[in-house]
Enzyme design. Sequence first.
Site, PDB file in Angstrom:
ATOM      1  N   TRP A 177       1.005  -1.100  -0.001  1.00 11.84           N
ATOM      2  CA  TRP A 177       0.071  -0.031   0.156  1.00 11.84           C
ATOM      3  C   TRP A 177       0.718   1.319   0.061  1.00 11.84           C
ATOM      4  O   TRP A 177       2.026   1.256   0.737  1.00 11.84           O
ATOM      5  CB  TRP A 177      -0.920   0.051   1.141  1.00 11.84           C
ATOM      6  CG  TRP A 177      -1.748   1.317   1.200  1.00 11.84           C
ATOM      7  CD1 TRP A 177      -2.828   1.586   0.676  1.00 11.84           C
ATOM      8  CD2 TRP A 177      -1.593   2.199   2.064  1.00 11.84           C
ATOM      9  NE1 TRP A 177      -3.475   2.802   1.050  1.00 11.84           N
ATOM     10  CE2 TRP A 177      -2.407   3.170   1.886  1.00 11.84           C
ATOM     11  CE3 TRP A 177      -0.443   2.692   2.935  1.00 11.84           C
ATOM     12  CZ2 TRP A 177      -2.435   4.660   2.568  1.00 11.84           C
ATOM     13  CZ3 TRP A 177      -0.692   4.123   3.701  1.00 11.84           C
ATOM     14  CH2 TRP A 177      -1.533   4.881   3.314  1.00 11.84           C
ATOM     15  N   ASP A 213     -16.297  11.625  -3.306  1.00 11.38           N
ATOM     16  CA  ASP A 213     -15.718   9.993  -3.017  1.00 11.38           C
ATOM     17  C   ASP A 213     -16.560   9.656  -1.718  1.00 11.38           C
ATOM     18  O   ASP A 213     -17.736   9.993  -1.609  1.00 11.38           O
ATOM     19  CB  ASP A 213     -14.145  10.708  -2.586  1.00 11.38           C
ATOM     20  CG  ASP A 213     -13.392   9.387  -2.671  1.00 11.38           C
ATOM     21  OD1 ASP A 213     -13.390   8.396  -1.992  1.00 11.38           O
ATOM     22  OD2 ASP A 213     -12.498   9.143  -3.626  1.00 11.38           O
ATOM     23  N   ASP A 214     -16.090   8.935  -1.054  1.00 11.21           N
ATOM     24  CA  ASP A 214     -16.646   8.140   0.134  1.00 11.21           C
ATOM     25  C   ASP A 214     -17.446   8.905   0.954  1.00 11.21           C
ATOM     26  O   ASP A 214     -16.985  10.083   1.188  1.00 11.21           O
ATOM     27  CB  ASP A 214     -15.456   7.195   0.802  1.00 11.21           C
ATOM     28  CG  ASP A 214     -16.019   6.128   1.759  1.00 11.21           C
ATOM     29  OD1 ASP A 214     -17.171   6.086   1.802  1.00 11.21           O
ATOM     30  OD2 ASP A 214     -15.245   5.357   1.994  1.00 11.21           O
ATOM     31  N   ARG A 262     -10.553  -3.179   7.363  1.00 13.31           N
ATOM     32  CA  ARG A 262     -11.283  -2.061   6.933  1.00 13.31           C
ATOM     33  C   ARG A 262     -12.717  -2.184   7.610  1.00 13.31           C
ATOM     34  O   ARG A 262     -13.466  -1.594   6.838  1.00 13.31           O
ATOM     35  CB  ARG A 262     -11.130  -1.362   5.888  1.00 13.31           C
ATOM     36  CG  ARG A 262     -10.886   0.055   5.945  1.00 13.31           C
ATOM     37  CD  ARG A 262     -11.228   0.905   4.715  1.00 13.31           C
ATOM     38  NE  ARG A 262     -10.741   2.244   4.636  1.00 13.31           N
ATOM     39  CZ  ARG A 262     -11.563   3.036   3.891  1.00 13.31           C
ATOM     40  NH1 ARG A 262     -12.185   2.767   2.696  1.00 13.31           N
ATOM     41  NH2 ARG A 262     -11.239   4.491   3.874  1.00 13.31           N
ATOM     42  N   TRP A 299     -14.516   3.259  -8.844  1.00 14.23           N
ATOM     43  CA  TRP A 299     -14.891   1.793  -8.452  1.00 14.23           C
ATOM     44  C   TRP A 299     -13.675   1.396  -7.435  1.00 14.23           C
ATOM     45  O   TRP A 299     -12.613   1.064  -8.039  1.00 14.23           O
ATOM     46  CB  TRP A 299     -14.834   0.925  -9.556  1.00 14.23           C
ATOM     47  CG  TRP A 299     -15.435  -0.421  -9.461  1.00 14.23           C
ATOM     48  CD1 TRP A 299     -15.054  -1.399  -8.594  1.00 14.23           C
ATOM     49  CD2 TRP A 299     -16.671  -0.949 -10.114  1.00 14.23           C
ATOM     50  NE1 TRP A 299     -15.645  -2.444  -8.601  1.00 14.23           N
ATOM     51  CE2 TRP A 299     -16.760  -2.357  -9.536  1.00 14.23           C
ATOM     52  CE3 TRP A 299     -17.691  -0.450 -10.946  1.00 14.23           C
ATOM     53  CZ2 TRP A 299     -17.782  -3.246 -10.041  1.00 14.23           C
ATOM     54  CZ3 TRP A 299     -18.540  -1.514 -11.360  1.00 14.23           C
ATOM     55  CH2 TRP A 299     -18.731  -2.614 -10.930  1.00 14.23           C
ATOM     56  N   ASP A 300     -14.048   1.310  -6.203  1.00  8.70           N
ATOM     57  CA  ASP A 300     -13.132   1.020  -5.201  1.00  8.70           C
ATOM     58  C   ASP A 300     -13.059  -0.391  -4.754  1.00  8.70           C
ATOM     59  O   ASP A 300     -14.133  -1.039  -5.005  1.00  8.70           O
ATOM     60  CB  ASP A 300     -13.128   2.139  -4.006  1.00  8.70           C
ATOM     61  CG  ASP A 300     -11.577   2.246  -3.285  1.00  8.70           C
ATOM     62  OD1 ASP A 300     -10.926   1.584  -3.894  1.00  8.70           O
ATOM     63  OD2 ASP A 300     -11.752   3.448  -2.799  1.00  8.70           O
ATOM     64  N   ASN A 342     -11.444  -2.256  -1.181  1.00  6.50           N
ATOM     65  CA  ASN A 342     -10.596  -1.874  -0.142  1.00  6.50           C
ATOM     66  C   ASN A 342      -9.926  -3.107   0.769  1.00  6.50           C
ATOM     67  O   ASN A 342      -9.551  -2.749   1.665  1.00  6.50           O
ATOM     68  CB  ASN A 342     -10.876  -0.784   0.481  1.00  6.50           C
ATOM     69  CG  ASN A 342     -10.777   0.480  -0.131  1.00  6.50           C
ATOM     70  OD1 ASN A 342      -9.643   0.911  -0.550  1.00  6.50           O
ATOM     71  ND2 ASN A 342     -11.676   1.386  -0.237  1.00  6.50           N
ATOM     72  N   CYS A 372      -9.638   1.819  -8.677  1.00  4.94           N
ATOM     73  CA  CYS A 372      -9.145   2.051  -7.174  1.00  4.94           C
ATOM     74  C   CYS A 372      -9.201   0.897  -6.512  1.00  4.94           C
ATOM     75  O   CYS A 372      -9.922   0.074  -6.272  1.00  4.94           O
ATOM     76  CB  CYS A 372      -9.727   3.120  -6.762  1.00  4.94           C
ATOM     77  SG  CYS A 372      -8.970   3.670  -5.245  1.00  4.94           S
ATOM     78  N   ASP A 379      -2.487   5.569  -3.146  1.00  2.08           N
ATOM     79  CA  ASP A 379      -3.094   6.474  -2.226  1.00  2.08           C
ATOM     80  C   ASP A 379      -2.125   7.335  -1.621  1.00  2.08           C
ATOM     81  O   ASP A 379      -2.230   8.303  -0.769  1.00  2.08           O
ATOM     82  CB  ASP A 379      -3.665   5.511  -1.029  1.00  2.08           C
ATOM     83  CG  ASP A 379      -5.047   5.418  -1.164  1.00  2.08           C
ATOM     84  OD1 ASP A 379      -5.642   5.697  -1.882  1.00  2.08           O
ATOM     85  OD2 ASP A 379      -5.515   4.585  -0.291  1.00  2.08           O
TER      86      ASP A 379
END
Length: 739
Positions: free
Chosen positions: A202, A369-370, A446, A480-481, A483, A529, A551
């Site tokens: 990351w 975003d989020d 997460r 389109w994430d 995580n 993403c 990131d």
Amino acid sequence: MSIIFDEKRKIFKLDTPNSTYAIKIFEGGYLLHIYYGKRLNDTNLDFMIPSTIDVSYSPRAKSVLSDPDFSTDIKPMEYSVNGTGDYRVSALQIRAACGNASTDIRYKSHKIYKGKYSLPGLPATYANTEDEADTLEIVTEDVHTGAVVTLYYGVFNCYDAITRAVKVENTGKEPFEIERIFSTCVHFNRMDMDMIGLWGSWARERTPARRPLEHGIREVKSKRGSSSHYHNPFVALCDHNATEQLGEAYGFSFVYSGNFSAQCEVDAYCQTRMIMGLEDTDFGWHMECGETFYAPEVVMAYSDEGLGGMSRVYHKLYRYNLCRGKYKTAKRPLLVNNWEGTYMDFTGDKLVSIAKDASELGIELFVLDDGWFGERNDDKSSLGDWFVNEKKLGRTMGELASEINALGLKFGLWFEPEMISPISKLYEAHPDWCLHVGERERSEARHQLILDMSREDVRDYLVDTISNILDNANIEYIKWDFNRNLTEVGSALLPPERQKELFHRYVLGLYDLNERLLKKYPYLLLEGCSGGGGRFDPGMLYYVPQVWASDDSDAMERIRIQYGTSFVYPASTISAHVSAVPNHQTGRITSFETRGNIAMAGAFGYELDLNKLTDEERALVREQVANYHKYYDIIQNGDLYRIISPFENDRLAAWEYVSGDKREVLFTFAVMRGFFPTTVQIKLPGLDPELVYVDQKTGKEYSGSALMYGGLQMANDDYMVNGFSRRDGYSEIVYLKAK
Ligand code: GLA
């Protein structure tokens, strides 16, 4: 036609403009690899098949009469199989219903045709016209199970790229199991090469690592369910002395977004075998009678102009023959994303006020975003509840989009479709929709779990809920994430004998969902993403023409990340933003100019609170926006030359884009760490020595030959103090045009 079959010699010769790949149908139907390298003139190539002298311990295929020493243990097998004498890494293993897995494929027939094959349900490179590529299909049969194994070869006429894929059909009367299936297998009669992979983590994605081959097996892989931050699905083999400009280089790039493996084995005879495909320890595929399985595509690139030449093959091919849709060639809107500007702490009014500034500064797309859905104000809840939090926004999503559109900006939205938070309405309603194994603990990362993308009902839900948002607001872009990585990979729906298929079925489901949404909303610009650049691979690029590269938005770190990424991926795919200082990941302070200059080497944008800019910074944004338009074409469509590697030089980095006609050059030079006691003279490769180039800022003239063989001198008062550079993070873009 770029594919020749010499009937007499039983040799296939596959030619790209500068490379040749040759295969022989040997006695008994064994397929042998003869050659891959610089283009050859004829098919008189039998002499290249290594003779097998030392076979004392190697099993011999007694049925081969012309060569009593024929042994699959030593011969250059075109597509290696397990269990019948070839002890090196194998590409294929099929277990028959009787329980035995001795696999033995032999040639049956072949087909050559214009145009390029496609793979149902899987991303793959394509030919825009029939003349751009030709296809060879070699049909083989497994002696034991009767499995029909078709080897696909796509040969591009315009680039030095050859693609491989494999199909397995069960045309017999009993089921069997595919236990291992790699998409390419290439033999080299040499081991004097280096292997390069792109490792990372990351915020540190795609670091080139180069080491000489040695006896034994070297592998790069992912078992995380995604291509991952840790190893990109790419490997290069090159001459020991290959540089950016010189030497032979072979690239292997897997058009896939899940588990993969690339294995390179040097055997006792100093021969090298490279295989790449689906990682096999977490893979298996049950084949009922009548069923067909496709293994994803590997794209092989060849260059005798070093690693730079290899990268340029991928850049062109992936830009024009992999990416699709409107934004494959249409100019990408310059965006601002609110993530690092506000994180999840925003109101609708705040977003509009950022968009107002964006509009005044010439930015074209606002990305929310989020944090806009469900009850999501931190990362602990709501994934899966794709319902607009109108209370937080103070308006509907449609109203927000209209307000932003009224400012002259397009509007875009973040989703993480594959995820589900245990704290969500979706999880309350469907606790069995996530990947899980019975009642066993479900590991969170997460604070989230992963939806079982192999399920059609899950995909239907996602199409419906995402469509509901898209149908009620003018949204022209989706980030389109993805995580977290996969754990407890079990599905509530698959029968026990098919649970091992789930890693692959997950990826097929992901592709299906992308395809369905793009069919329904073909105007959408998708940006990939995954905690930054954790799923930056050619598979995703078939659906999303750009990917958030990392990131880590620190300009100095981005020099390295983008440099490594450029080994395979064109600038048009590398999403790069100017963010605030001190940088949120590293704490480093870099000038606004340098942050712009570095982000300019990708799909450019901003990711900060524009309301907080000073007047001076606003002026710089205007300048960068103008430069973005000025340089767009050369960066997106030009040829990249990497000049000084930030991995080899801890102080400097430099790269350059050259237009196809060589009349324009955009050179970037960055001082990552200052204090070096002289001026720097940097040769600019790839120019036309006969032309005279004019620096568009200073009006200075240089001959192409002087720039190429002598170099451009980087020394000016901006970063030199008494002959020493004192400016960490200084950078400069030089734009040259031919007279
Ligand atoms: C990931 C992405 C970021 C941002 C956040 C939102 O970390 O890489 O760019 O979208 O998720 O939660």
